[in-house]
Enzyme design. Structure first.
Site, short mmCIF file in Angstrom:
data_model
loop_
_atom_site.label_atom_id
_atom_site.label_comp_id
_atom_site.label_asym_id
_atom_site.label_seq_id
_atom_site.Cartn_x
_atom_site.Cartn_y
_atom_site.Cartn_z
CG ASP A 208 0.22 -6.12 5.74
OD1 ASP A 208 1.17 -5.48 6.22
OD2 ASP A 208 0.00 -6.20 4.51
CB ILE A 209 -3.70 -2.71 3.90
CG1 ILE A 209 -4.32 -2.00 5.10
CG2 ILE A 209 -4.49 -2.38 2.63
CD1 ILE A 209 -4.30 -0.49 4.99
CG ASN B 43 0.86 4.33 -1.18
OD1 ASN B 43 -0.01 5.15 -0.90
ND2 ASN B 43 1.57 3.71 -0.27
CG HIS C 98 2.63 8.31 -1.41
ND1 HIS C 98 3.02 7.18 -0.73
CD2 HIS C 98 3.49 8.41 -2.47
CE1 HIS C 98 4.06 6.63 -1.33
NE2 HIS C 98 4.36 7.35 -2.39
CG ASP D 251 -1.15 9.37 3.64
OD1 ASP D 251 -0.46 8.34 3.76
OD2 ASP D 251 -0.66 10.51 3.51
CD GLU E 166 2.05 -1.99 4.13
OE1 GLU E 166 2.52 -2.79 3.30
OE2 GLU E 166 2.63 -0.94 4.48
#
Length: 332
Positions: free
Chosen positions: A198-199, A206, A211, A215, A240
């Site tokens: 998980d980031i 964001n 966004h 992305d 994420e």
């Protein structure tokens, strides 16, 4: 608007455009009449304002745009499923049509053959033979056309199926594809390890940069993981989160590779493309577990380890039965 009323309106809308009340078309009509999709409303209003009738291929195209614009992964999956179903129905219709044509050719040739056997002579005989040859040529052309349509349908179906298993943003397998891979591992009774990644602070990325940058961060992490963990498959598990499945019982080995990906990612000098503004390194946390009796138990163990990594400072990889794969500094 009451449900029964909108249902009648949707069916009337479809009927007015000579569209069959299929699930895809009904959902299109519902989303348009309830003004629930900006993309669908804009595209459809343009057609209507120009006096154009909505055709089936138009509906498929508009629903594809609607799905691509949606932030809801379930919406994209639903649209793809409907596309696959439509292609399968079209293939079935084509097969039945081809059979009807073949039956018709057989009857026509049988009738002319019967006339020849009955003793047709002169112009009658020549006419019967000419009609048989003409019908055979016509059947050949119809078969060629049907073959082309089948090839096109097969390409469309393959494309729809492939899209249904690939995450559009990152280009790596999605959750659905990974579920199939897990099922295959269990059927073959292969021992494996799973890593959920998980980031860290993704919402902050964001919020700070937008966004579009978020992305690109997702794509960057997907690339880093795919490169470092080859040949083990990396998938986007949702949001994420990423999932790695390694056909090895050695959790430490998988954790080592995940750690290598994390280090390589953190060493990159990142800048915001639009402003050339320097960005903080992108880090992630991960939990690595050995497969349990069920895939649900395996993923739950990996997820619990990921949660512990997040709770105790982030930017670390926790392995089942061991401590952190790296005593990284808190990335907070």
């Amino acid at each position: 608007m009451k449900q029964d009323a909108i249902g009648r309106d949707v069916l009337a809308f479809l009927s007015g455009n000579l569209l069959d009340p299929t699930p895809l078309n009904y959902r299109f009509g519902y989303l348009y009449l309830t003004r629930s999709s900006k993309v669908i409303c804009h595209e459809t209003d343009t057609y209507i304002e120009n006096g154009l009738r909505m055709k089936q291929e138009t509906i498929v195209e508009i629903m594809g745009k609607h799905a691509s614009a949606s932030d809801d992964p379930e919406e994209r999956i639903a649209a793809r499923d409907e596309a696959v179903e439509m292609f399968l129905n079209a293939a079935g219709d084509l097969a039945r049509e081809t059979k009807r044509q073949a039956d018709g050719v057989g009857r026509d040739i049988a009738e002319e053959s019967q006339a020849i056997r009955a003793g047709a002579e002169g112009e009658d005989l020549k006419g019967a033979i000419r009609r048989i040859l003409d019908r055979a040529s016509e059947a050949e052309r119809e078969l060629s056309t049907a073959s082309s349509r089948i090839d096109r349908l097969q390409r469309d179906l393959d494309e729809a199926r492939n899209k249904a298993l690939v995450d559009e943003l990152t280009g790596i397998p999605n959750r659905r594809a990974t579920r199939g891979l897990i099922q295959d591992l269990e059927i073959r009774k292969v021992r494996y390890c799973a890593a959920i990644i998980d980031i860290d602070h993704f919402k902050a990325i964001n919020d700070s940069y937008g966004h579009a940058v978020g992305d690109r961060a997702l794509r960057l992490v997907a690339e880093a993981l795919t490169e470092a963990l080859e040949p083990w498959p990396v998938s986007r598990w949702g949001g994420e989160e990423f999932l790695v499945l390694a056909e090895t019982p050695d959790a430490a080995k998988l954790a080592e590779q995940v750690e290598a990906a994390k280090e390589a990612l953190s060493e990159r000098n990142l800048k915001v493309r639009e402003t050339d503004e320097p960005m903080s390194p992108i880090t992630f946390s991960a939990g690595v577990a050995v497969n349990a009796e069920t895939s649900e138990a395996t993923l739950r163990k990996a997820d619990d380890l990921l949660y512990e990594a997040k709770k105790t400072g982030r930017n670390k990889v926790l392995v089942e039965g061991a401590g952190p794969a790296d005593a990284a500094q808190d990335a907070a």
